[in-house]
Design an enzyme around this catalytic site. Structure first.
Site, PDB file in Angstrom:
ATOM      1  N   ILE A  16      20.403   3.709 -38.255  1.00  0.00           N
ATOM      2  CA  ILE A  16      21.724   3.354 -38.771  1.00  0.00           C
ATOM      3  C   ILE A  16      22.656   2.921 -37.640  1.00  0.00           C
ATOM      4  O   ILE A  16      23.393   1.928 -37.765  1.00  0.00           O
ATOM      5  CB  ILE A  16      22.293   4.567 -39.542  1.00  0.00           C
ATOM      6  CG1 ILE A  16      21.544   4.739 -40.874  1.00  0.00           C
ATOM      7  CG2 ILE A  16      23.798   4.450 -39.734  1.00  0.00           C
ATOM      8  CD1 ILE A  16      21.794   6.046 -41.592  1.00  0.00           C
ATOM      9  N   ASP A  66      23.446   6.903 -26.483  1.00  0.00           N
ATOM     10  CA  ASP A  66      22.335   7.591 -27.137  1.00  0.00           C
ATOM     11  C   ASP A  66      21.608   8.473 -26.123  1.00  0.00           C
ATOM     12  O   ASP A  66      21.548   8.162 -24.938  1.00  0.00           O
ATOM     13  CB  ASP A  66      21.356   6.553 -27.709  1.00  0.00           C
ATOM     14  CG  ASP A  66      20.470   7.110 -28.809  1.00  0.00           C
ATOM     15  OD1 ASP A  66      20.634   6.679 -29.969  1.00  0.00           O
ATOM     16  OD2 ASP A  66      19.620   7.982 -28.521  1.00  0.00           O
ATOM     17  N   ASN A 110      28.123   8.770 -35.159  1.00  0.00           N
ATOM     18  CA  ASN A 110      26.963   8.620 -36.038  1.00  0.00           C
ATOM     19  C   ASN A 110      25.855   9.634 -35.801  1.00  0.00           C
ATOM     20  O   ASN A 110      25.037   9.880 -36.690  1.00  0.00           O
ATOM     21  CB  ASN A 110      26.416   7.186 -35.860  1.00  0.00           C
ATOM     22  CG  ASN A 110      25.074   6.993 -36.504  1.00  0.00           C
ATOM     23  OD1 ASN A 110      24.945   7.156 -37.718  1.00  0.00           O
ATOM     24  ND2 ASN A 110      24.076   6.671 -35.711  1.00  0.00           N
ATOM     25  N   SER A 153      26.530  12.494 -45.156  1.00  0.00           N
ATOM     26  CA  SER A 153      25.227  12.398 -45.831  1.00  0.00           C
ATOM     27  C   SER A 153      25.440  12.831 -47.271  1.00  0.00           C
ATOM     28  O   SER A 153      26.344  13.632 -47.562  1.00  0.00           O
ATOM     29  CB  SER A 153      24.221  13.352 -45.166  1.00  0.00           C
ATOM     30  OG  SER A 153      23.068  13.482 -45.972  1.00  0.00           O
ATOM     31  N   TYR A 167      22.451  21.655 -42.194  1.00  0.00           N
ATOM     32  CA  TYR A 167      22.664  20.206 -42.245  1.00  0.00           C
ATOM     33  C   TYR A 167      23.676  19.870 -43.350  1.00  0.00           C
ATOM     34  O   TYR A 167      24.656  19.155 -43.120  1.00  0.00           O
ATOM     35  CB  TYR A 167      21.336  19.492 -42.506  1.00  0.00           C
ATOM     36  CG  TYR A 167      21.444  17.984 -42.533  1.00  0.00           C
ATOM     37  CD1 TYR A 167      21.578  17.265 -41.353  1.00  0.00           C
ATOM     38  CD2 TYR A 167      21.408  17.272 -43.738  1.00  0.00           C
ATOM     39  CE1 TYR A 167      21.673  15.874 -41.365  1.00  0.00           C
ATOM     40  CE2 TYR A 167      21.507  15.891 -43.765  1.00  0.00           C
ATOM     41  CZ  TYR A 167      21.644  15.201 -42.575  1.00  0.00           C
ATOM     42  OH  TYR A 167      21.757  13.822 -42.599  1.00  0.00           O
ATOM     43  N   LYS A 225      27.482  18.372 -42.844  1.00  0.00           N
ATOM     44  CA  LYS A 225      27.859  17.050 -43.351  1.00  0.00           C
ATOM     45  C   LYS A 225      29.020  17.160 -44.352  1.00  0.00           C
ATOM     46  O   LYS A 225      29.879  16.267 -44.413  1.00  0.00           O
ATOM     47  CB  LYS A 225      26.650  16.359 -43.983  1.00  0.00           C
ATOM     48  CG  LYS A 225      25.560  15.989 -42.963  1.00  0.00           C
ATOM     49  CD  LYS A 225      26.054  14.981 -41.928  1.00  0.00           C
ATOM     50  CE  LYS A 225      24.909  14.421 -41.093  1.00  0.00           C
ATOM     51  NZ  LYS A 225      25.373  13.417 -40.122  1.00  0.00           N
ATOM     52  N   ILE A 235      17.637   6.578 -46.345  1.00  0.00           N
ATOM     53  CA  ILE A 235      17.620   5.251 -45.730  1.00  0.00           C
ATOM     54  C   ILE A 235      16.319   5.114 -44.952  1.00  0.00           C
ATOM     55  O   ILE A 235      15.992   5.990 -44.133  1.00  0.00           O
ATOM     56  CB  ILE A 235      18.833   5.073 -44.779  1.00  0.00           C
ATOM     57  CG1 ILE A 235      20.153   5.238 -45.541  1.00  0.00           C
ATOM     58  CG2 ILE A 235      18.763   3.727 -44.056  1.00  0.00           C
ATOM     59  CD1 ILE A 235      20.424   4.214 -46.609  1.00  0.00           C
TER      60      ILE A 235
HETATM   61  N1  LIG Z   1      18.103   8.042 -42.519  1.00  0.00           N
HETATM   62  C1  LIG Z   1      18.554   8.717 -43.558  1.00  0.00           C
HETATM   63  O1  LIG Z   1      17.933   8.771 -44.622  1.00  0.00           O
HETATM   64  C2  LIG Z   1      19.895   9.428 -43.458  1.00  0.00           C
HETATM   65  C3  LIG Z   1      20.443   9.949 -44.630  1.00  0.00           C
HETATM   66  C4  LIG Z   1      21.665  10.593 -44.565  1.00  0.00           C
HETATM   67  C5  LIG Z   1      22.334  10.714 -43.358  1.00  0.00           C
HETATM   68  N2  LIG Z   1      21.775  10.199 -42.237  1.00  0.00           N
HETATM   69  C6  LIG Z   1      22.522  10.348 -40.981  1.00  0.00           C
HETATM   70  O2  LIG Z   1      22.571   9.111 -40.315  1.00  0.00           O
HETATM   71  C7  LIG Z   1      22.745   9.342 -38.913  1.00  0.00           C
HETATM   72  C8  LIG Z   1      21.774   8.489 -38.134  1.00  0.00           C
HETATM   73  O3  LIG Z   1      20.468   8.813 -38.534  1.00  0.00           O
HETATM   74  P1  LIG Z   1      19.244   7.779 -38.525  1.00  0.00           P
HETATM   75  O4  LIG Z   1      18.538   7.978 -39.801  1.00  0.00           O
HETATM   76  O5  LIG Z   1      19.702   6.450 -38.149  1.00  0.00           O
HETATM   77  O6  LIG Z   1      18.349   8.475 -37.392  1.00  0.00           O
HETATM   78  P2  LIG Z   1      17.493   7.872 -36.207  1.00  0.00           P
HETATM   79  O7  LIG Z   1      16.589   8.979 -35.793  1.00  0.00           O
HETATM   80  O8  LIG Z   1      16.885   6.549 -36.563  1.00  0.00           O
HETATM   81  O9  LIG Z   1      18.587   7.613 -35.067  1.00  0.00           O
HETATM   82  C9  LIG Z   1      19.304   8.660 -34.513  1.00  0.00           C
HETATM   83  C10 LIG Z   1      19.636   8.332 -33.067  1.00  0.00           C
HETATM   84  O10 LIG Z   1      20.451   9.387 -32.546  1.00  0.00           O
HETATM   85  C11 LIG Z   1      19.957   9.729 -31.267  1.00  0.00           C
HETATM   86  N3  LIG Z   1      20.301  11.116 -30.988  1.00  0.00           N
HETATM   87  C12 LIG Z   1      19.763  12.224 -31.528  1.00  0.00           C
HETATM   88  N4  LIG Z   1      20.354  13.320 -31.018  1.00  0.00           N
HETATM   89  C13 LIG Z   1      21.275  12.902 -30.132  1.00  0.00           C
HETATM   90  C14 LIG Z   1      22.200  13.555 -29.293  1.00  0.00           C
HETATM   91  N5  LIG Z   1      22.298  14.898 -29.269  1.00  0.00           N
HETATM   92  N6  LIG Z   1      23.005  12.817 -28.533  1.00  0.00           N
HETATM   93  C15 LIG Z   1      22.917  11.469 -28.543  1.00  0.00           C
HETATM   94  N7  LIG Z   1      22.060  10.780 -29.317  1.00  0.00           N
HETATM   95  C16 LIG Z   1      21.249  11.495 -30.101  1.00  0.00           C
HETATM   96  C17 LIG Z   1      18.478   9.475 -31.305  1.00  0.00           C
HETATM   97  O11 LIG Z   1      17.955   9.275 -29.994  1.00  0.00           O
HETATM   98  C18 LIG Z   1      18.400   8.227 -32.174  1.00  0.00           C
HETATM   99  O12 LIG Z   1      18.454   7.038 -31.404  1.00  0.00           O
HETATM  100  C19 LIG Z   1      22.618  10.848 -38.714  1.00  0.00           C
HETATM  101  O13 LIG Z   1      23.905  11.428 -38.649  1.00  0.00           O
HETATM  102  C20 LIG Z   1      21.915  11.301 -39.991  1.00  0.00           C
HETATM  103  O14 LIG Z   1      22.207  12.648 -40.292  1.00  0.00           O
HETATM  104  C21 LIG Z   1      20.565   9.554 -42.248  1.00  0.00           C
END
Ligand SMILES: NC(=O)c1ccc[n+]([C@@H]2O[C@H](COP(=O)([O-])OP(=O)(O)OC[C@H]3O[C@@H](n4cnc5c(N)ncnc54)[C@H](O)[C@@H]3O)[C@@H](O)[C@H]2O)c1
Length: 264
Positions: free
Chosen positions: A18, A37, A90, A145, A158, A162, A191
């Site tokens: 995202i 990141d 994010n 979320s 979690y 959120k 997602i």
């Molecule tokens: N993908 C889904 O289905 C979904 C659904 C609801 C909410 N979300 C939320 O979306 C956001 C992004 O998730 P995503 O699905 O893109 O995940 P992702 O794993 O593709 O990307 C997350 C990124 O955050 C980085 N990261 C993790 N911990 C970190 C830290 N402590 N400091 C700095 N960087 C860090 C990781 O290296 C990674 O590049 C999150 O907040 C997640 O809770 C995702």
């Protein structure tokens, strides 16, 4: 004019999923972007791609669980681009092994998720807001979320973190709206980020698909375009809101099929 021309954005967790989609779209639409990141190589690679396409971006290490690291990311953005007018908080973590039901969950994991998922939003905003005030306004966007709106058998920390992000969004919007700072959140349903695609068995994806009202899964750009809208002046009268981007998964009364059976 591009949709976010002249804006300066810090995107946390921007090396993947995202955050990466949002960083690319913000850059494509004219914003200068810092991608911060834990995965610094991924952040730098994403920035290099943006720069190769004529955008302006930096990749930076960030530990969203660490106050000084968050402060440094904001200061880096201001130092290199002169200001910060968009902050996309994010980063968010989940842990299916340790973040369990209330009786059995690991309390260290509770603290870790509250720190990374919730306190990072507070801190990023705390450090960026004075610069946004100086700039005459800004847009803070937080990733919540759908887990913040529902109950689940596991992932208690979690979901609670959120839900708190949803309400902290309203507090920030309330406290700094007079300075032209808007604060909104986006609440994704499932997602299909690379991580989600790789980690979820097809059966789990099928279960999700069964309850989506739309006949397809969500993709990172579905959130990225929402973030772009919230970052842009197109949304200039929207603040304190959480936009649910979830394919209609959660919109209907779950007992409808039982009533349909009963009516027959
Ligand atoms: N993908 C889904 O289905 C979904 C659904 C609801 C909410 N979300 C939320 O979306 C956001 C992004 O998730 P995503 O699905 O893109 O995940 P992702 O794993 O593709 O990307 C997350 C990124 O955050 C980085 N990261 C993790 N911990 C970190 C830290 N402590 N400091 C700095 N960087 C860090 C990781 O290296 C990674 O590049 C999150 O907040 C997640 O809770 C995702």
């Amino acid at each position: 004019m591009a949709r976010v021309e002249g804006k300066v954005a810090l995107v946390t967790g921007g090396a993947s999923g995202i955050g990466l989609s949002s960083a690319r779209l913000l850059a494509k639409e004219g914003a200068k972007v810092v991608i911060a990141d834990f995965n610094v190589e991924g952040a730098q690679q994403a920035a290099a791609e943006i720069n190769a396409q004529g955008g302006e971006a930096y990749g930076l290490f960030l530990d969203a669980g660490d106050e000084s690291s968050i402060r440094e990311a904001v200061e880096f953005t201001v130092k290199h681009f002169g200001t910060i007018t968009v902050l996309f908080n994010n980063v968010g973590l989940t842990n299916l092994q340790k973040d369990l039901d209330v009786v059995n969950m690991d309390l260290m994991e509770w603290d870790r998720l509250m720190n990374v998922n919730l306190k990072s939003v507070l801190l990023g905003s705390r450090f960026a807001i004075p610069h946004m005030i100086e700039a005459g306004g800004g847009s803070i966007i937080n990733t919540a979320s759908m887990a913040g709106f529902t109950g689940d058998s596991i992932r208690s920390a979690y979901g609670a973190s959120k839900a708190a992000v949803v309400n902290l969004t309203k507090y920030i919007a309330t406290q700094y709206g007079a300075s032209g700072i808007r604060c909104n959140a986006v609440a994704p349903g499932l997602i299909l980020t690379p991580a989600a695609k790789n980690n979820m068995p097809p059966q789990v994806l099928d279960i999700f698909a069964k309850y989506n009202k739309l006949p397809y899964h969500g993709e990172p750009d579905d959130i990225g375009y929402t973030v772009l809208f919230l970052a842009s002046d197109e949304s200039k009268f929207i603040t304190g809101q959480t936009i649910q981007v979830e394919g209609g998964h959660y919109i209907a009364n779950p007992s409808i099929p039982d009533f349909a059976d009963f009516m027959q």
